[in-house]
Design an enzyme around this catalytic site. Structure first.
Site, PDB file in Angstrom:
ATOM      1  N   HIS A 114      -2.051   9.836  -4.046  1.00 40.61           N
ATOM      2  CA  HIS A 114      -3.237   9.152  -3.520  1.00 40.61           C
ATOM      3  C   HIS A 114      -2.842   8.092  -2.496  1.00 40.61           C
ATOM      4  O   HIS A 114      -2.204   7.097  -2.825  1.00 40.61           O
ATOM      5  CB  HIS A 114      -4.014   8.482  -4.670  1.00 40.61           C
ATOM      6  CG  HIS A 114      -5.322   7.898  -4.238  1.00 40.61           C
ATOM      7  ND1 HIS A 114      -6.431   8.674  -3.992  1.00 40.61           N
ATOM      8  CD2 HIS A 114      -5.707   6.624  -3.989  1.00 40.61           C
ATOM      9  CE1 HIS A 114      -7.440   7.899  -3.626  1.00 40.61           C
ATOM     10  NE2 HIS A 114      -7.025   6.640  -3.609  1.00 40.61           N
ATOM     11  N   GLN A 151      -4.676   2.183   5.890  1.00 41.45           N
ATOM     12  CA  GLN A 151      -4.671   0.841   5.288  1.00 41.45           C
ATOM     13  C   GLN A 151      -3.295   0.168   5.390  1.00 41.45           C
ATOM     14  O   GLN A 151      -3.161  -1.032   5.125  1.00 41.45           O
ATOM     15  CB  GLN A 151      -5.159   0.905   3.840  1.00 41.45           C
ATOM     16  CG  GLN A 151      -6.651   1.265   3.776  1.00 41.45           C
ATOM     17  CD  GLN A 151      -7.184   1.463   2.371  1.00 41.45           C
ATOM     18  OE1 GLN A 151      -6.536   1.132   1.390  1.00 41.45           O
ATOM     19  NE2 GLN A 151      -8.384   2.027   2.276  1.00 41.45           N
ATOM     20  N   ARG A 186     -12.334  -5.316   0.544  1.00 43.07           N
ATOM     21  CA  ARG A 186     -12.972  -4.193   1.219  1.00 43.07           C
ATOM     22  C   ARG A 186     -13.588  -4.620   2.551  1.00 43.07           C
ATOM     23  O   ARG A 186     -13.557  -3.873   3.527  1.00 43.07           O
ATOM     24  CB  ARG A 186     -14.048  -3.563   0.313  1.00 43.07           C
ATOM     25  CG  ARG A 186     -14.457  -2.184   0.792  1.00 43.07           C
ATOM     26  CD  ARG A 186     -15.501  -1.544  -0.095  1.00 43.07           C
ATOM     27  NE  ARG A 186     -16.807  -2.196   0.027  1.00 43.07           N
ATOM     28  CZ  ARG A 186     -17.966  -1.634  -0.324  1.00 43.07           C
ATOM     29  NH1 ARG A 186     -17.981  -0.416  -0.844  1.00 43.07           N
ATOM     30  NH2 ARG A 186     -19.097  -2.282  -0.183  1.00 43.07           N
ATOM     31  N   TYR A 208     -11.067   9.556   4.434  1.00 40.65           N
ATOM     32  CA  TYR A 208     -12.512   9.394   4.649  1.00 40.65           C
ATOM     33  C   TYR A 208     -12.863   8.719   5.967  1.00 40.65           C
ATOM     34  O   TYR A 208     -14.032   8.614   6.325  1.00 40.65           O
ATOM     35  CB  TYR A 208     -13.158   8.635   3.476  1.00 40.65           C
ATOM     36  CG  TYR A 208     -12.634   7.244   3.232  1.00 40.65           C
ATOM     37  CD1 TYR A 208     -13.182   6.149   3.893  1.00 40.65           C
ATOM     38  CD2 TYR A 208     -11.581   7.014   2.354  1.00 40.65           C
ATOM     39  CE1 TYR A 208     -12.701   4.862   3.667  1.00 40.65           C
ATOM     40  CE2 TYR A 208     -11.096   5.730   2.130  1.00 40.65           C
ATOM     41  CZ  TYR A 208     -11.658   4.661   2.793  1.00 40.65           C
ATOM     42  OH  TYR A 208     -11.175   3.391   2.579  1.00 40.65           O
ATOM     43  N   HIS A 255     -15.865  10.685  -2.226  1.00 38.84           N
ATOM     44  CA  HIS A 255     -15.262   9.354  -2.205  1.00 38.84           C
ATOM     45  C   HIS A 255     -15.377   8.647  -3.549  1.00 38.84           C
ATOM     46  O   HIS A 255     -14.399   8.106  -4.077  1.00 38.84           O
ATOM     47  CB  HIS A 255     -15.879   8.481  -1.110  1.00 38.84           C
ATOM     48  CG  HIS A 255     -15.276   7.104  -1.076  1.00 38.84           C
ATOM     49  ND1 HIS A 255     -15.743   6.069  -1.868  1.00 38.84           N
ATOM     50  CD2 HIS A 255     -14.230   6.605  -0.386  1.00 38.84           C
ATOM     51  CE1 HIS A 255     -15.006   4.991  -1.653  1.00 38.84           C
ATOM     52  NE2 HIS A 255     -14.078   5.289  -0.758  1.00 38.84           N
ATOM     53  N   ARG A 286     -20.453   6.187  -6.069  1.00 37.19           N
ATOM     54  CA  ARG A 286     -21.286   5.327  -5.219  1.00 37.19           C
ATOM     55  C   ARG A 286     -21.653   6.053  -3.933  1.00 37.19           C
ATOM     56  O   ARG A 286     -22.753   5.926  -3.417  1.00 37.19           O
ATOM     57  CB  ARG A 286     -20.514   4.059  -4.824  1.00 37.19           C
ATOM     58  CG  ARG A 286     -20.275   3.075  -5.922  1.00 37.19           C
ATOM     59  CD  ARG A 286     -19.428   1.885  -5.441  1.00 37.19           C
ATOM     60  NE  ARG A 286     -18.007   2.113  -5.617  1.00 37.19           N
ATOM     61  CZ  ARG A 286     -17.090   2.055  -4.667  1.00 37.19           C
ATOM     62  NH1 ARG A 286     -17.440   1.777  -3.420  1.00 37.19           N
ATOM     63  NH2 ARG A 286     -15.819   2.277  -4.929  1.00 37.19           N
ATOM     64  N   HIS A 328     -12.475   8.880  -6.496  1.00 40.68           N
ATOM     65  CA  HIS A 328     -12.243   7.528  -7.033  1.00 40.68           C
ATOM     66  C   HIS A 328     -13.195   7.330  -8.211  1.00 40.68           C
ATOM     67  O   HIS A 328     -14.406   7.563  -8.068  1.00 40.68           O
ATOM     68  CB  HIS A 328     -12.613   6.461  -6.002  1.00 40.68           C
ATOM     69  CG  HIS A 328     -11.686   6.337  -4.835  1.00 40.68           C
ATOM     70  ND1 HIS A 328     -12.119   6.427  -3.539  1.00 40.68           N
ATOM     71  CD2 HIS A 328     -10.358   6.083  -4.771  1.00 40.68           C
ATOM     72  CE1 HIS A 328     -11.091   6.227  -2.713  1.00 40.68           C
ATOM     73  NE2 HIS A 328     -10.011   6.030  -3.434  1.00 40.68           N
ATOM     74  N   GLU A 353     -12.919   2.247 -10.964  1.00 37.72           N
ATOM     75  CA  GLU A 353     -11.921   1.231 -10.602  1.00 37.72           C
ATOM     76  C   GLU A 353     -12.466  -0.165 -10.892  1.00 37.72           C
ATOM     77  O   GLU A 353     -11.711  -1.086 -11.168  1.00 37.72           O
ATOM     78  CB  GLU A 353     -11.573   1.366  -9.105  1.00 37.72           C
ATOM     79  CG  GLU A 353     -10.532   0.377  -8.599  1.00 37.72           C
ATOM     80  CD  GLU A 353     -10.182   0.586  -7.121  1.00 37.72           C
ATOM     81  OE1 GLU A 353     -10.868   1.387  -6.462  1.00 37.72           O
ATOM     82  OE2 GLU A 353      -9.225  -0.052  -6.645  1.00 37.72           O
ATOM     83  N   HIS A 355      -7.737   6.126 -10.451  1.00 34.46           N
ATOM     84  CA  HIS A 355      -7.822   4.778 -11.046  1.00 34.46           C
ATOM     85  C   HIS A 355      -8.169   4.792 -12.543  1.00 34.46           C
ATOM     86  O   HIS A 355      -7.331   4.512 -13.375  1.00 34.46           O
ATOM     87  CB  HIS A 355      -8.785   3.842 -10.299  1.00 34.46           C
ATOM     88  CG  HIS A 355      -8.412   3.617  -8.875  1.00 34.46           C
ATOM     89  ND1 HIS A 355      -7.188   3.109  -8.506  1.00 34.46           N
ATOM     90  CD2 HIS A 355      -9.095   3.850  -7.719  1.00 34.46           C
ATOM     91  CE1 HIS A 355      -7.139   3.028  -7.183  1.00 34.46           C
ATOM     92  NE2 HIS A 355      -8.269   3.473  -6.679  1.00 34.46           N
ATOM     93  N   ASP A 371      -1.866   4.470  -2.683  1.00 31.84           N
ATOM     94  CA  ASP A 371      -3.228   4.031  -2.385  1.00 31.84           C
ATOM     95  C   ASP A 371      -3.335   3.176  -1.119  1.00 31.84           C
ATOM     96  O   ASP A 371      -3.351   3.706  -0.017  1.00 31.84           O
ATOM     97  CB  ASP A 371      -3.802   3.316  -3.612  1.00 31.84           C
ATOM     98  CG  ASP A 371      -5.311   3.144  -3.554  1.00 31.84           C
ATOM     99  OD1 ASP A 371      -5.928   3.594  -2.586  1.00 31.84           O
ATOM    100  OD2 ASP A 371      -5.883   2.544  -4.486  1.00 31.84           O
TER     101      ASP A 371
HETATM  102 ZN   LIG Z   1      -8.105   4.986  -2.936  1.00 24.70          ZN
END
Ligand SMILES: [Zn+2]
Length: 429
Positions: free
Chosen positions: A57, A62, A83, A122, A201, A204, A228, A231, A265, A316
């Site tokens: 993952h 990032q 975030r 994503y 994703h 949510r 996900h 988490e 997670h 991650d």
């Molecule tokens: Zn992730």
């Protein structure tokens, strides 16, 4: 390949030859010096051969946040404030920048012994839902020579029926038809070292009906499916308010049987739900360094799930790229949580071999590829450890797994191979 020590069936053995065919696949494992086949013999004294790590993952972009999200407002920070910083980065992204950041992340992964990455992707659009950023990830992986499973990710809502926020427009996928059109388009562009899996994703971002349809089509195509899950406590509370079920309960009820499904997670997942998910065939991907960095918390993990090869590891957010650290923190986190030692020990009572399982074969299982193990038919994806490195000094063959997992850094990895093609780490072989 004849290394001084070779990782087989959860321990180091000496006198082993691993045979690699022209296609970069392991053709056999046998006693060293016995082979009468033609080919190049690579003798590696003072080196230990292990399967390359499988990073189940990652969000490569990032990597661009490293060092950028570590100072805080007076009220402190949490996952959601992090975030916001991540959204600022994604808002500026173009294909060139994404290629650069992905190449940086994937190259660093190879230096750290990682030979496969499951890229949970994503961040699709440069503008107007053009999917212009998808190909940058494929190109960067190819440039780094890392095996890639592109987990092409659907993202449709800001949370439980709310439309996308402006910062999320770059992630958005119109509907299932647009999603699968893009999967087909990418499928035609994959290299021999690349494959594609499906992802939603989160609960949510994808409503249960959409999730169910996405998973069904993925299964029909023989693709793995990642999401996900749980988490953050607020995700569970919001999901309960919206549907009267936790996210994991929805996955079990709507997506089961869950063989081929990986929940990433599970930090706040109730143990009974996690056990039901694992018993139904699912895998859990834990990302200890990211979960620590984001202040998520510690999952309650069953030792039997690690031993069954159903707990995988991921880097991650790539704030730190080190599977050796991910391995040790998988166990150390559980020690801090329980105030006991040896929480994830296997049948022999040892922990290190179980951590290596999580970092290799469990990740390969979650990504649906034949890797993470030195056995006939698996990809010839290796990492090579330097037995003369000071961090491993004094370790016997039987101590070596624990010395490596609990005592060493990434600089004990002196080279990696993907499909039999070697690359030195940081210029050393
Ligand atoms: Zn992730």
């Amino acid at each position: 390949v004849e290394a001084e020590l070779t990782w087989l069936a959860g321990r180091f053995e000496d006198g082993v030859a691993v045979l690699v065919d022209q296609d970069g696949v392991i053709a056999g494992v046998e006693a060293a010096g016995r082979s009468e086949r033609d080919g190049v013999r690579r003798s590696l004294p003072r080196r230990a051969l292990v399967p390359g790590f499988v990073n189940a993952h990652s969000h490569a972009f990032q990597r661009g946040l490293r060092g950028a999200a570590e100072s805080f407002a007076p009220e402190g920070g949490n996952f959601w404030s992090w975030r916001d910083v991540m959204y600022e980065l994604s808002a500026q992204m173009d294909a060139d920048r994404l290629f650069e950041l992905s190449l940086l992340a994937f190259s660093e992964m190879r230096d750290a012994g990682i030979t496969t990455v499951g890229e949970f992707h994503y961040l699709h659009h440069q503008k107007d839902r053009d999917f212009a950023l998808d190909l940058a990830v494929l190109a960067a992986a190819e440039e780094a020579g890392i095996r890639l499973v592109l987990l092409q990710t659907m993202y449709r809502s800001a949370g439980f029926g709310r439309p996308l926020e402006p910062a999320q427009e770059r992630f958005g996928v119109e509907d299932a038809a647009a999603y699968w059109r893009q999967v087909d388009s990418l499928g035609a562009r994959l290299s021999a070292r690349q494959s594609i899996g499906a992802a939603g994703h989160s609960i949510r971002a994808v409503a249960p009906d959409d999730l169910c349809a996405l998973r069904a089509e993925a299964a029909r195509r023989g693709m793995v499916f990642h999401i996900h899950l749980e988490e953050q406590g607020s995700e569970v509370a919001d999901c309960l308010a919206a549907y009267g079920r936790t996210p994991m309960q929805i996955v079990l009820e709507r997506l089961g049987p869950v063989a081929g499904v990986t929940a990433v997670h599970c930090t706040v997942t109730r143990p009974a739900d996690q056990e039901a998910f694992l018993a139904d065939g699912g895998s859990v991907c834990v990302c200890p360094l990211t979960e620590a960095n984001l202040g998520d918390g510690l999952p309650v993990l069953a030792e039997s799930a690690v031993a069954a090869g159903r707990i995988a590891l991921g880097t991650d957010s790539n704030a730190r790229i080190s599977m050796i650290e991910e391995m040790r923190w998988l166990e150390l986190g559980q020690r801090l949580r329980t105030r006991e030692r040896g929480v994830l020990r296997g049948d022999t009572g040892a922990v290190a071999g179980e951590m290596v399982r999580a970092a290799t074969v469990a990740g390969a299982g979650a990504l649906g590829i034949a890797a993470g193990v030195l056995a006939k038919g698996a990809h010839a994806d290796f990492a090579l450890l330097d037995l003369d490195h000071p961090a491993l000094h004094g370790a016997t063959a039987s101590d070596l797994p624990a010395a490596w997992v609990f005592g060493a850094g990434d600089n004990v990895v002196c080279a990696t191979a993907v499909a039999g093609a070697w690359r030195p780490s940081r210029g050393r072989l």
